[in-house]
Design a protein around this motif. Structure first.
Motif, PDB file in Angstrom:
ATOM      1  N   ASP A 167       2.346   1.664  -3.527  1.00  0.00           N
ATOM      2  CA  ASP A 167       1.330   2.183  -4.446  1.00  0.00           C
ATOM      3  C   ASP A 167       1.078   3.673  -4.223  1.00  0.00           C
ATOM      4  O   ASP A 167       0.964   4.441  -5.182  1.00  0.00           O
ATOM      5  CB  ASP A 167       0.022   1.404  -4.312  1.00  0.00           C
ATOM      6  CG  ASP A 167       0.120  -0.008  -4.867  1.00  0.00           C
ATOM      7  OD1 ASP A 167       1.057  -0.298  -5.638  1.00  0.00           O
ATOM      8  OD2 ASP A 167      -0.756  -0.833  -4.521  1.00  0.00           O
TER       9      ASP A 167
ATOM     10  N   GLN B 100       3.846   8.870   4.083  1.00  0.00           N
ATOM     11  CA  GLN B 100       3.565   7.444   3.870  1.00  0.00           C
ATOM     12  C   GLN B 100       4.437   6.563   4.763  1.00  0.00           C
ATOM     13  O   GLN B 100       4.158   5.381   4.920  1.00  0.00           O
ATOM     14  CB  GLN B 100       3.790   7.060   2.407  1.00  0.00           C
ATOM     15  CG  GLN B 100       2.733   7.584   1.468  1.00  0.00           C
ATOM     16  CD  GLN B 100       1.358   7.060   1.815  1.00  0.00           C
ATOM     17  OE1 GLN B 100       1.179   5.891   2.132  1.00  0.00           O
ATOM     18  NE2 GLN B 100       0.373   7.942   1.765  1.00  0.00           N
TER      19      GLN B 100
ATOM     20  N   ALA C  48       0.834  -1.209   0.000  1.00  0.00           N
ATOM     21  CA  ALA C  48       0.000   0.000   0.000  1.00  0.00           C
ATOM     22  C   ALA C  48       0.868   1.258   0.000  1.00  0.00           C
ATOM     23  O   ALA C  48       0.545   2.239  -0.687  1.00  0.00           O
ATOM     24  CB  ALA C  48      -0.929   0.001   1.215  1.00  0.00           C
ATOM     25  N   GLN C  49       1.970   1.240   0.739  1.00  0.00           N
ATOM     26  CA  GLN C  49       2.877   2.383   0.744  1.00  0.00           C
ATOM     27  C   GLN C  49       3.524   2.569  -0.622  1.00  0.00           C
ATOM     28  O   GLN C  49       3.627   3.693  -1.117  1.00  0.00           O
ATOM     29  CB  GLN C  49       3.967   2.205   1.803  1.00  0.00           C
ATOM     30  CG  GLN C  49       3.494   2.370   3.237  1.00  0.00           C
ATOM     31  CD  GLN C  49       4.590   2.033   4.229  1.00  0.00           C
ATOM     32  OE1 GLN C  49       5.200   0.962   4.151  1.00  0.00           O
ATOM     33  NE2 GLN C  49       4.848   2.948   5.156  1.00  0.00           N
TER      34      GLN C  49
END
Length: 161
Positions: free
Chosen positions: A64, A133, A61-62
């Motif tokens: 992305d 992030q 997720a980070q």
């Protein structure tokens, strides 16, 4: 275009903008800039994050989210670079004459410096988005991994402990 190339391109644009951050406005001809501004030590260049993504444990997720931020910044920076180059070329043409229209030159300079501010803002926004992030442990690892002067030549601004 690969993400590594994009990161390098974004970093190059950021580095191009740094001299304006470091030059005192009232010291024309006073010598070279003293180095990158101290606040840059609190953010992380995209290339550093990408080079150490496994070591700092980036989640998918980070990754992305950082890729998305980089893509958005790249699109914005390409447009700004084209505008900056066009306005700079026009300013050069105004200055090429033996006698120049001061008002026209200063108006064009305002447009050039306005675009330069937009470039800096877009680059810095990317750095902030990347930092946001990262969790505190990842940031600490990156501070330990990065070179002493990640944004340019050595100055008097070492990274934080």
């Amino acid at each position: 275009m690969t993400y590594t190339f994009r990161a390098v391109a974004i970093t190059v644009v950021l580095l191009r903008a740094l001299p304006a951050w470091t030059a005192p406005p009232d010291m024309i001809g006073a010598g070279p800039p003293s180095g990158p501004p101290p606040f840059l030590r609190f953010v992380f260049p995209p290339k550093l994050v990408m080079e150490h993504q496994q070591e700092i444990g980036l989640t998918p997720a980070q990754v992305d989210a950082i890729k998305k931020a980089m893509n958005e910044a790249q699109q914005q920076l390409v447009d700004l670079q084209w505008r900056l180059d066009a306005e700079s070329e026009a300013l050069g043409k105004l200055l090429a004459d033996d006698h120049v229209d001061e008002a026209a030159v200063l108006a064009k300079l305002d447009r050039v410096t306005s675009i330069e501010r937009q470039v800096k803002k877009a680059n810095f926004a990317l750095l902030v988005r990347i930092k946001n992030q990262l969790d505190p442990q990842q940031q600490a690892k990156l501070r330990a991994l990065r070179p002493a002067f990640p944004f340019g030549p050595p100055g008097d601004h070492p990274p934080p402990p």
